[in-house]
Design an enzyme around this catalytic site. Structure first.
Site, short mmCIF file in Angstrom:
data_model
loop_
_atom_site.label_atom_id
_atom_site.label_comp_id
_atom_site.label_asym_id
_atom_site.label_seq_id
_atom_site.Cartn_x
_atom_site.Cartn_y
_atom_site.Cartn_z
N THR A 185 -4.30 6.24 1.57
CA THR A 185 -4.55 7.75 1.73
C THR A 185 -5.47 8.37 0.59
O THR A 185 -5.21 9.54 0.32
CB THR A 185 -3.41 8.52 2.07
OG1 THR A 185 -2.44 7.78 2.63
CG2 THR A 185 -3.84 9.56 2.94
N ARG A 221 0.86 10.72 -0.26
CA ARG A 221 1.04 11.54 0.83
C ARG A 221 2.41 12.37 0.27
O ARG A 221 2.72 13.26 1.05
CB ARG A 221 1.42 10.82 2.00
CG ARG A 221 0.14 10.40 2.79
CD ARG A 221 0.34 10.00 4.31
NE ARG A 221 -0.21 8.80 4.61
CZ ARG A 221 0.27 8.21 5.59
NH1 ARG A 221 1.16 8.63 6.35
NH2 ARG A 221 -0.34 6.83 5.96
N GLU A 272 0.86 -1.14 -0.06
CA GLU A 272 0.11 -0.06 -0.01
C GLU A 272 1.05 1.25 0.02
O GLU A 272 1.53 1.72 0.80
CB GLU A 272 -0.87 -0.07 1.28
CG GLU A 272 -1.81 1.12 1.27
CD GLU A 272 -2.54 0.97 2.74
OE1 GLU A 272 -2.76 0.08 3.16
OE2 GLU A 272 -2.94 2.45 2.87
N LYS A 305 -11.33 -1.30 6.23
CA LYS A 305 -10.13 -1.31 7.01
C LYS A 305 -10.60 -0.75 8.42
O LYS A 305 -11.74 -0.37 8.51
CB LYS A 305 -9.47 -0.38 6.38
CG LYS A 305 -8.35 0.27 7.34
CD LYS A 305 -7.33 1.43 6.19
CE LYS A 305 -6.36 1.93 6.98
NZ LYS A 305 -5.25 2.72 5.82
O1 LIG Z 1 -2.68 6.57 4.75
C1 LIG Z 1 -3.73 5.99 5.15
O2 LIG Z 1 -4.80 5.75 4.50
C2 LIG Z 1 -4.09 5.52 6.35
O3 LIG Z 1 -4.89 5.19 6.83
C3 LIG Z 1 -2.65 5.61 7.35
C4 LIG Z 1 -2.23 4.25 7.54
O4 LIG Z 1 -2.81 3.13 7.67
C5 LIG Z 1 -1.21 4.43 8.71
O5 LIG Z 1 -0.36 5.30 8.60
C6 LIG Z 1 -0.56 3.21 9.41
O6 LIG Z 1 0.57 3.56 9.95
P1 LIG Z 1 1.40 2.87 11.39
O7 LIG Z 1 0.34 3.07 12.41
O8 LIG Z 1 2.67 3.57 11.44
O9 LIG Z 1 1.33 1.48 11.14
#
Ligand SMILES: O=C(O)C(=O)C[C@H](O)[C@H](O)COP(=O)(O)O
Length: 213
Positions: free
Chosen positions: A73, A49, A45, A133
Site C-alpha cells: 500500500t 494501512r 507484504e 502486480k
Molecule cells: O494494499 C495494497 O497495496 C493492495 O494492493 C491490496 C491487497 O493486495 C489486497 O488487500 C489483497 O487482499 P485480498 O483480496 O483480501 O487477498
C-alpha cells in the site's frame, strides 16, 4: 533486465504465495509472521494501512532476518523512504503515478507496481518495469486477462493479487506470465482473534505447496 526486475523475479520465485498482511501491533505481527514462516511462506507484504505499520516492519525485519519483509500500500515516495528506513526489503503499490515513477526511478528497493490494463502495463514497461502486480486481479478479469496478455506482453511477469484464495490460486499459477500470487486468505481474521497460529501455519503450508493444477 535490471537488477530490480531480477530481484522481483527472485522474490516471486521464493514461494507461490505472498501473504498480504495488515497488522495492528508488533506482538500480533510477530506471532502471525512466525506462523507463516513456519509454514514455508517467508515473503511478507505488510500493508502501510495501520498506524503502527512502520514500527511493525522494523520489528519483523529484526525478528525474521532471513525472511523478506516488504511494505505494501505504498502511495507516496515518503512512505517508500520510511519503509526502507524501517528495514523493508521490497515495496508494493496498488498502482502507479507519474510522481512515483519519477521520484522512485532510482529507488534503492525493488518496487512492484500494479496495472490492470494493457496500456498501464505498457507504460510501466516503458519505465523498465517487467515484473508487475495485477491488482485487483479477480475484480479486473482474473485469469482470462492474464491469458490474453501472455502472447502480446511476453516479457512481463505478474503477481496477481485481490480476491484470490487457495481454490483460485492454482489457475493463476498455471499461467506462464505469473510468478506468484498475493493474498490475505492465509491469515483469516478469526484465526488471529482466536490466536490460532497453528491454523495459520497449516494454511501457509498448504499455500506453499500450491502449484499449477
Ligand atoms: O494494499 C495494497 O497495496 C493492495 O494492493 C491490496 C491487497 O493486495 C489486497 O488487500 C489483497 O487482499 P485480498 O483480496 O483480501 O487477498
Amino acid at each position: 533486465m535490471t537488477d530490480h526486475n531480477k530481484a522481483l523475479l527472485a522474490l516471486l520465485g521464493r514461494a507461490p504465495v505472498i501473504p498480504v498482511l495488515t497488522f495492528e501491533t508488533p506482538e500480533e505481527a510477530i506471532d502471525v509472521s512466525g506462523a507463516l514462516v513456519a509454514g514455508g511462506l517467508d515473503v511478507l507484504e505488510v500493508t502501510l494501512r495501520t498506524p503502527r505499520a512502520l514500527e511493525i516492519i522494523e520489528a519483523l525485519a529484526k525478528a525474521f532476518p532471513d525472511a523478506w519483509v516488504g511494505a505494501g500500500t505504498v502511495l507516496r515516495i515518503a512512505q517508500a523512504e520510511a519503509a526502507h528506513r524501517a528495514g523493508a526489503r521490497f515495496l508494493v503499490s496498488p498502482g502507479s503515478t507519474d510522481a512515483l515513477l519519477r521520484d522512485g526511478a532510482n529507488f534503492v528497493l525493488p518496487w512492484l507496481h500494479a496495472a490492470v490494463t494493457a496500456s498501464e502495463v505498457m507504460r510501466l514497461r516503458e519505465h523498465g518495469r517487467r515484473v508487475l502486480k495485477f491488482f485487483p486481479a479477480e475484480q479486473s478479469g482474473g485469469v482470462g486477462v492474464l491469458k490474453a496478455w501472455a502472447p502480446v506482453l511476453q516479457d512481463v511477469t505478474f503477481c496477481p493479487t485481490g480476491g484470490i484464495d487457495a481454490a483460485k490460486a492454482p489457475a493463476y499459477l498455471a499461467l506462464p506470465n505469473v510468478g506468484a500470487v498475493g493474498g490475505s486468505w492465509v491469515v483469516p481474521a478469526d484465526s488471529v482473534a482466536k490466536r490460532d497460529f497453528a491454523g495459520i501455519t497449516e494454511l501457509a503450508r498448504a499455500a506453499a505447496a500450491l502449484s499449477a493444477k
